[in-house]
Design a protein around this motif. Structure first.
Motif, PDB file in Angstrom:
ATOM      1  N   THR A 243     -32.301 -22.500  24.508  1.00 18.85           N
ATOM      2  CA  THR A 243     -33.057 -21.459  25.038  1.00 18.85           C
ATOM      3  C   THR A 243     -31.910 -20.128  24.874  1.00 18.85           C
ATOM      4  O   THR A 243     -32.484 -19.055  24.783  1.00 18.85           O
ATOM      5  CB  THR A 243     -33.153 -21.510  26.447  1.00 18.85           C
ATOM      6  N   PHE A 244     -30.587 -20.426  24.955  1.00 15.93           N
ATOM      7  CA  PHE A 244     -29.929 -19.290  24.790  1.00 15.93           C
ATOM      8  C   PHE A 244     -28.430 -19.895  24.312  1.00 15.93           C
ATOM      9  O   PHE A 244     -27.984 -21.389  24.522  1.00 15.93           O
ATOM     10  CB  PHE A 244     -29.520 -18.359  26.047  1.00 15.93           C
ATOM     11  N   SER A 245     -27.438 -19.189  23.739  1.00 18.66           N
ATOM     12  CA  SER A 245     -26.351 -19.818  23.076  1.00 18.66           C
ATOM     13  C   SER A 245     -25.441 -18.765  23.128  1.00 18.66           C
ATOM     14  O   SER A 245     -25.663 -17.445  23.086  1.00 18.66           O
ATOM     15  CB  SER A 245     -26.443 -20.210  21.864  1.00 18.66           C
ATOM     16  N   ALA A 246     -24.013 -19.016  23.232  1.00 21.11           N
ATOM     17  CA  ALA A 246     -23.127 -17.874  23.259  1.00 21.11           C
ATOM     18  C   ALA A 246     -21.852 -18.366  22.366  1.00 21.11           C
ATOM     19  O   ALA A 246     -21.504 -19.451  22.411  1.00 21.11           O
ATOM     20  CB  ALA A 246     -22.717 -17.588  24.649  1.00 21.11           C
TER      21      ALA A 246
ATOM     22  N   ASN B 112     -35.094 -19.421  16.953  1.00 20.90           N
ATOM     23  CA  ASN B 112     -36.135 -19.100  17.885  1.00 20.90           C
ATOM     24  C   ASN B 112     -35.286 -18.075  18.986  1.00 20.90           C
ATOM     25  O   ASN B 112     -35.836 -17.899  20.045  1.00 20.90           O
ATOM     26  CB  ASN B 112     -36.336 -20.316  18.905  1.00 20.90           C
ATOM     27  N   LYS B 113     -34.558 -17.310  18.233  1.00 19.02           N
ATOM     28  CA  LYS B 113     -33.780 -16.404  19.025  1.00 19.02           C
ATOM     29  C   LYS B 113     -33.919 -15.035  18.817  1.00 19.02           C
ATOM     30  O   LYS B 113     -34.680 -14.725  17.421  1.00 19.02           O
ATOM     31  CB  LYS B 113     -32.089 -16.341  18.827  1.00 19.02           C
ATOM     32  N   LEU B 114     -33.940 -14.040  19.471  1.00 19.64           N
ATOM     33  CA  LEU B 114     -34.439 -12.523  19.418  1.00 19.64           C
ATOM     34  C   LEU B 114     -33.453 -12.059  18.241  1.00 19.64           C
ATOM     35  O   LEU B 114     -32.241 -12.300  18.200  1.00 19.64           O
ATOM     36  CB  LEU B 114     -34.171 -11.866  20.512  1.00 19.64           C
ATOM     37  N   MET B 115     -34.229 -10.990  17.401  1.00 19.34           N
ATOM     38  CA  MET B 115     -33.138 -10.815  16.277  1.00 19.34           C
ATOM     39  C   MET B 115     -32.526  -9.521  16.348  1.00 19.34           C
ATOM     40  O   MET B 115     -31.269  -9.199  15.956  1.00 19.34           O
ATOM     41  CB  MET B 115     -34.348 -10.107  15.165  1.00 19.34           C
ATOM     42  N   ASN B 116     -32.899  -8.647  17.458  1.00 20.83           N
ATOM     43  CA  ASN B 116     -32.054  -7.472  17.873  1.00 20.83           C
ATOM     44  C   ASN B 116     -31.478  -7.294  19.013  1.00 20.83           C
ATOM     45  O   ASN B 116     -31.566  -5.988  19.505  1.00 20.83           O
ATOM     46  CB  ASN B 116     -32.706  -5.955  17.092  1.00 20.83           C
TER      47      ASN B 116
ATOM     48  N   ASN C 281     -11.451 -10.280  18.413  1.00 15.68           N
ATOM     49  CA  ASN C 281     -11.942  -8.996  18.968  1.00 15.68           C
ATOM     50  C   ASN C 281     -12.335  -9.067  20.256  1.00 15.68           C
ATOM     51  O   ASN C 281     -12.589  -8.372  21.027  1.00 15.68           O
ATOM     52  CB  ASN C 281     -13.108  -8.649  18.147  1.00 15.68           C
ATOM     53  N   ASN C 282     -11.839 -10.012  21.090  1.00 14.17           N
ATOM     54  CA  ASN C 282     -12.022 -10.390  22.474  1.00 14.17           C
ATOM     55  C   ASN C 282     -13.479  -9.985  22.931  1.00 14.17           C
ATOM     56  O   ASN C 282     -13.714  -9.418  23.895  1.00 14.17           O
ATOM     57  CB  ASN C 282     -10.944  -9.393  23.547  1.00 14.17           C
ATOM     58  N   GLN C 283     -14.336 -10.759  22.123  1.00 14.68           N
ATOM     59  CA  GLN C 283     -15.661 -10.258  22.305  1.00 14.68           C
ATOM     60  C   GLN C 283     -16.378 -11.587  22.645  1.00 14.68           C
ATOM     61  O   GLN C 283     -16.222 -12.633  22.152  1.00 14.68           O
ATOM     62  CB  GLN C 283     -16.287  -9.586  21.094  1.00 14.68           C
ATOM     63  N   MET C 284     -17.482 -11.245  23.349  1.00 14.28           N
ATOM     64  CA  MET C 284     -18.538 -12.591  23.690  1.00 14.28           C
ATOM     65  C   MET C 284     -19.694 -11.932  23.354  1.00 14.28           C
ATOM     66  O   MET C 284     -20.191 -10.820  23.368  1.00 14.28           O
ATOM     67  CB  MET C 284     -18.698 -12.745  25.121  1.00 14.28           C
ATOM     68  N   PHE C 285     -20.379 -13.020  22.570  1.00 14.37           N
ATOM     69  CA  PHE C 285     -21.882 -12.683  22.034  1.00 14.37           C
ATOM     70  C   PHE C 285     -22.707 -13.660  22.361  1.00 14.37           C
ATOM     71  O   PHE C 285     -22.554 -15.008  22.125  1.00 14.37           O
ATOM     72  CB  PHE C 285     -21.483 -12.436  20.416  1.00 14.37           C
ATOM     73  N   MET C 286     -23.793 -13.255  22.902  1.00 15.41           N
ATOM     74  CA  MET C 286     -24.929 -14.258  23.501  1.00 15.41           C
ATOM     75  C   MET C 286     -26.118 -13.942  22.933  1.00 15.41           C
ATOM     76  O   MET C 286     -26.655 -12.913  22.860  1.00 15.41           O
ATOM     77  CB  MET C 286     -24.927 -14.053  24.896  1.00 15.41           C
ATOM     78  N   ILE C 287     -27.041 -14.947  22.326  1.00 12.88           N
ATOM     79  CA  ILE C 287     -28.526 -14.617  22.014  1.00 12.88           C
ATOM     80  C   ILE C 287     -29.186 -15.391  22.832  1.00 12.88           C
ATOM     81  O   ILE C 287     -28.795 -16.654  23.241  1.00 12.88           O
ATOM     82  CB  ILE C 287     -28.621 -14.714  20.408  1.00 12.88           C
ATOM     83  N   ALA C 288     -30.615 -15.159  23.003  1.00  9.64           N
ATOM     84  CA  ALA C 288     -31.606 -15.983  23.804  1.00  9.64           C
ATOM     85  C   ALA C 288     -32.990 -15.691  23.014  1.00  9.64           C
ATOM     86  O   ALA C 288     -33.225 -15.069  22.174  1.00  9.64           O
ATOM     87  CB  ALA C 288     -31.497 -15.565  25.146  1.00  9.64           C
ATOM     88  N   ASN C 289     -33.753 -16.625  23.314  1.00  8.57           N
ATOM     89  CA  ASN C 289     -35.190 -16.597  22.905  1.00  8.57           C
ATOM     90  C   ASN C 289     -36.111 -15.661  23.665  1.00  8.57           C
ATOM     91  O   ASN C 289     -37.363 -15.586  23.403  1.00  8.57           O
ATOM     92  CB  ASN C 289     -35.954 -18.146  22.997  1.00  8.57           C
ATOM     93  N   ASP C 290     -35.372 -14.844  24.493  1.00  3.90           N
ATOM     94  CA  ASP C 290     -36.386 -13.859  25.336  1.00  3.90           C
ATOM     95  C   ASP C 290     -35.105 -12.970  25.805  1.00  3.90           C
ATOM     96  O   ASP C 290     -33.884 -13.022  26.012  1.00  3.90           O
ATOM     97  CB  ASP C 290     -37.192 -14.625  26.330  1.00  3.90           C
ATOM     98  N   GLN C 291     -35.575 -11.670  26.223  1.00  5.60           N
ATOM     99  CA  GLN C 291     -34.704 -10.884  26.892  1.00  5.60           C
ATOM    100  C   GLN C 291     -33.985 -11.626  28.377  1.00  5.60           C
ATOM    101  O   GLN C 291     -34.933 -12.275  28.817  1.00  5.60           O
ATOM    102  CB  GLN C 291     -35.459  -9.494  27.255  1.00  5.60           C
ATOM    103  N   MET C 292     -32.803 -11.250  28.482  1.00  7.29           N
ATOM    104  CA  MET C 292     -32.130 -12.162  29.413  1.00  7.29           C
ATOM    105  C   MET C 292     -32.038 -11.228  30.774  1.00  7.29           C
ATOM    106  O   MET C 292     -31.790 -10.086  30.845  1.00  7.29           O
ATOM    107  CB  MET C 292     -30.766 -12.507  29.085  1.00  7.29           C
ATOM    108  N   THR C 293     -32.503 -11.881  31.952  1.00  6.12           N
ATOM    109  CA  THR C 293     -32.002 -11.580  33.178  1.00  6.12           C
ATOM    110  C   THR C 293     -31.207 -12.585  33.834  1.00  6.12           C
ATOM    111  O   THR C 293     -31.178 -13.797  33.898  1.00  6.12           O
ATOM    112  CB  THR C 293     -33.391 -11.731  34.137  1.00  6.12           C
ATOM    113  N   ILE C 294     -29.927 -12.071  33.932  1.00  4.46           N
ATOM    114  CA  ILE C 294     -28.768 -12.710  34.093  1.00  4.46           C
ATOM    115  C   ILE C 294     -28.334 -12.435  35.680  1.00  4.46           C
ATOM    116  O   ILE C 294     -28.177 -11.230  35.931  1.00  4.46           O
ATOM    117  CB  ILE C 294     -27.609 -12.423  33.371  1.00  4.46           C
ATOM    118  N   GLU C 295     -28.063 -13.144  36.569  1.00  6.33           N
ATOM    119  CA  GLU C 295     -27.702 -12.926  37.855  1.00  6.33           C
ATOM    120  C   GLU C 295     -26.504 -13.767  38.362  1.00  6.33           C
ATOM    121  O   GLU C 295     -26.715 -15.142  37.786  1.00  6.33           O
ATOM    122  CB  GLU C 295     -29.108 -13.269  38.939  1.00  6.33           C
TER     123      GLU C 295
END
Length: 712
Positions: A437-440, A382-386, A446-460
């Motif tokens: 809803t989202f996961s990371a 249920n997460k966005l593909m790209n 590689n000192n990288q964080m990768f996060m996907i969600a079921n919609d485009q994210m608004t992060i505040e």
């Protein structure tokens, strides 16, 4: 005496004219069931009268056969040929769509055990593994759950490969059909050229070649179903056939169609034409816009290739996201990050399970909390593909790095509180509490964080009071919000490589070359120009582009710079690159400026006009679990539409044929009635000759006999 001779000639002419007329009706009746035959009508007219001195008025000379007319509506012929061209194209497309219906059985039966079923089972098997970790250790059967994952993964990769191979097989079959259709067209063009020769010869003698005209029209109709052409009529009766500016028949000459090698893929040929004797064939593929040939080309190069591209997009997205997640899991023996990808390959034809995963025990499932990777994989559907959020800075930090502040992050309205003593790992665990809803994940290598969600994210991000925007400051004391610490950006990424695999010209798209120069290397060809619509920071930017631009210029316009005159309102995006190594575009933005310095906002890239976003394989906001169903729904709609369009053309052809048949058909009763009419005229002429014969007999035998007195 002279007047009587005129009468004989008139009667003889009448007999000749009406006997020809009777023969014409006999010919009509004999061809009542001949395909393409046009009824013929004998036109009898009065012969030219003579002026004889001393005679009041002209003296008639009888009748004559002025013409044997071919009864046909030539405008209807033109309309029928046009509709046959459309029908031929759509008939080829419908046959291809019927093949696609067989490859994708979900079109007719959504519940069938097809690719969507395998996708669902793959994710369900991960969910079953995650559920095992909710059981007491003694009740868990981790090995069985992992074996199920491996089995469903094999089924998934096999189905991707078989579907891709089936599409390629149909393309190859169509290529063979393309050759056969060109041969069929060549035979018809040769026949038309031969008919042209006969027509010119007969018309040169002042005669009407009605039957040959019918035969030529039959051949023209058959040819029109194969290829589009314009018919030009010459005064000598021959025709010229022109396809998109290229002459294929000219009088008694025809020019052969021949397969030519494609510059993009040597397996798939194009349409060539020998326009000049001894010269190489010209590529006229772009001029072929109708008929069976156009349908074959469109089916092979657009329809089938389009669904191949969509399969590749789905497969590549699976590979990319699943590998980013699975590779961060820990090796259960060493306790270190295993860096083990789950899949290998980059397209539907090449997707496979990593050879290092030989058994279910090689599947990894844990990073920070038991089974957390399994839970993330299970909810990938249920997460966005790209579209995702990733770290875009290179400073060294690990999952043990402290956050250093108290505060709150809001992701699509869901609040996540953190403390100064929390590590990055702690933050990710809190994020993953909302895994549906989202996961990371965090990549320690590689000192990288990768996060996907079921919609485009608004992060505040907010400070400890949960209300004050968390904005960096130099202090004292210095304040570094988590979003700044992590250097996160939200990206739209090409859902698959944009290059065409195995291109005859080379399959690597280059930054410094123009789109037009590289159109043979891209999966989806660009239009000549267009406008990209970039939704970014609450604004909608219109970025124009041309296929004559180098790739880097297009990227630069989106990034916020452009050589030469700068168009107004460029997006000034944080990330805009084309990676030649990946053959993928990356567009993204991080923390904004001013009041938006505590926010990461969504972005969108679509086509206001043209095809650039399709060429870049920007697929919009679509989830893994929705993509295949969307593709099947699209196919279902295209199949129904193609069948309807083909039927419309078939109905139109039938209507026009019926109209033409009403004009050209032979009516037996009508022909018999005409024959009797001609017979009566013929009989009357015979009787007239008998009357004149009696008059001549009287004149010759009676008026010239000597009297008895003279004999004495």
């Amino acid at each position: 005496m002279l007047n009587l001779l005129f009468g004989i000639e008139s009667a003889m002419r009448s007999m000749r004219a009406h006997s020809t007329a009777i023969n014409t009706t006999a010919h009509n009746i004999a061809n009542m069931n001949t395909i393409g035959y046009s009824r013929q009508l004998a036109n009898i007219s009065s012969a030219e009268a003579l002026s004889i001195p001393g005679t009041p008025g002209q003296v008639g000379t009888g009748s004559q056969m002025s013409a044997i007319e071919r009864i046909r509506d030539l405008y209807l012929d033109k309309q029928i040929r046009s509709e046959l061209t459309n029908f031929g194209e759509w008939a080829a497309l419908v046959r291809t769509y019927e093949n696609l219906r067989a490859i994708f059985p979900e079109v007719d039966n959504p519940g069938t055990a097809g690719l969507q079923h395998q996708i669902s089972k793959f994710f369900e098997s991960w969910q079953a593994l995650a559920e095992q970790y909710k059981l007491p250790p003694a009740e868990r059967n981790i090995a069985a759950a992992k074996n199920d994952i491996l089995a469903y993964a094999k089924g998934l990769t096999n189905m991707f490969a078989t579907r891709s191979a089936a599409l390629t097989s149909i393309q190859l079959d169509l290529n063979t059909e393309l050759r056969l259709t060109m041969d069929e067209a060549n035979n018809l063009m040769k026949e038309i050229a031969e008919h042209n020769k006969s027509i010119v010869s007969i018309m040169g003698r002042g005669e009407r070649p009605n039957d040959i005209l019918d035969k030529r029209e039959v051949a023209l109709k058959k040819l029109s179903e194969l290829i589009n052409f314009h018919v030009g009529n010459r005064s000598d009766g021959s025709v010229v056939l022109i396809t998109g500016g290229h002459t294929i028949v000219s009088g008694g000459d025809y020019f052969e169609l021949t397969p030519t090698a494609s510059a993009k893929d040597s397996k798939f040929e194009r349409v060539g034409l020998f326009e000049y004797r001894g010269a190489k064939p010209s590529d006229i593929t772009d001029a072929v816009t109708g008929g069976k040939l156009a349908g074959i080309l469109k089916a092979r190069d657009e329809v089938l290739h389009g669904y191949q591209v969509q399969l590749d997009i789905l497969a590549h997205s699976f590979i990319t996201v699943a590998n980013k997640i699975h590779s961060t899991a820990l090796d259960p023996v060493s306790g270190a990050q295993a860096n083990r990808a789950f899949f290998v390959g980059n397209r539907a034809a090449s997707i496979n399970i990593n050879p290092d995963i030989k058994t279910g025990s090689d599947i990894l499932d844990t990073k920070f909390v038991e089974g957390d990777i399994a839970e993330i994989m299970a909810n990938m559907d249920n997460k966005l593909m790209n579209n995702w959020v990733r770290r875009n800075v290179g400073s060294v930090m690990t999952s043990d790095t402290l956050l250093g502040n108290n505060g709150k992050i809001s992701i699509n309205g869901i609040e996540i509180w953190y403390s100064a003593s929390d590590t990055i790992a702690d933050l990710l665990v809190k994020i993953n509490a909302n895994v549906e809803t989202f996961s990371a994940v965090w990549d320690d290598t590689n000192n990288q964080m990768f996060m996907i969600a079921n919609d485009q994210m608004t992060i505040e991000e907010f400070m400890a009071d949960g209300l004050t925007p968390a904005i960096p400051s130099v202090g004292p004391p210095p304040y570094v919000p988590v979003l700044s610490l992590l250097g996160l950006v939200q990206e739209q990424v090409s859902a698959a490589p944009i290059n065409y695999p195995g291109s005859f010209m080379g399959d690597t798209v280059r930054n410094v070359q123009s789109w037009f120069a590289q159109e043979m290397s891209t999966d989806v060809k660009t239009s000549e120009q267009g406008i990209l619509s970039i939704g970014y920071l609450g604004n909608n930017y219109m970025v124009p582009w041309q296929s004559s631009d180098p790739v880097i210029v297009t990227v630069g316009s989106i990034f916020g710079y452009a050589p030469g005159p700068v168009p107004p309102a460029l997006p000034n995006m944080g990330v805009a690159i084309f990676s030649e190594a990946e053959q993928k575009f990356h567009f993204g933005q991080g923390i904004g400026s001013g009041a938006g310095q505590n926010k990461i906002l969504p972005l969108s890239i679509t086509d206001a006009s043209g095809t650039m976003s399709k060429t870049m394989k920007m697929i919009g906001n679509i989830r893994f679990g929705e993509f295949y169903d969307s593709m099947v729904g699209q196919l279902r709609g295209e199949i129904d539409s193609a069948i309807n369009i083909q039927q419309q053309h078939a109905d139109t052809i039938l209507l026009l044929d019926n109209l033409q048949t009403e004009i050209t058909r032979v009516d037996e009763e009508q022909e018999i009635a005409l024959a009797k009419q001609y017979q009566r005229a013929y009989d009357a002429s015979v009787r007239l000759l008998s009357v004149i014969d009696q008059m001549l007999n009287m004149l010759i035998n009676r008026t010239g006999t000597p009297s008895s007195t003279d004999n004495g």
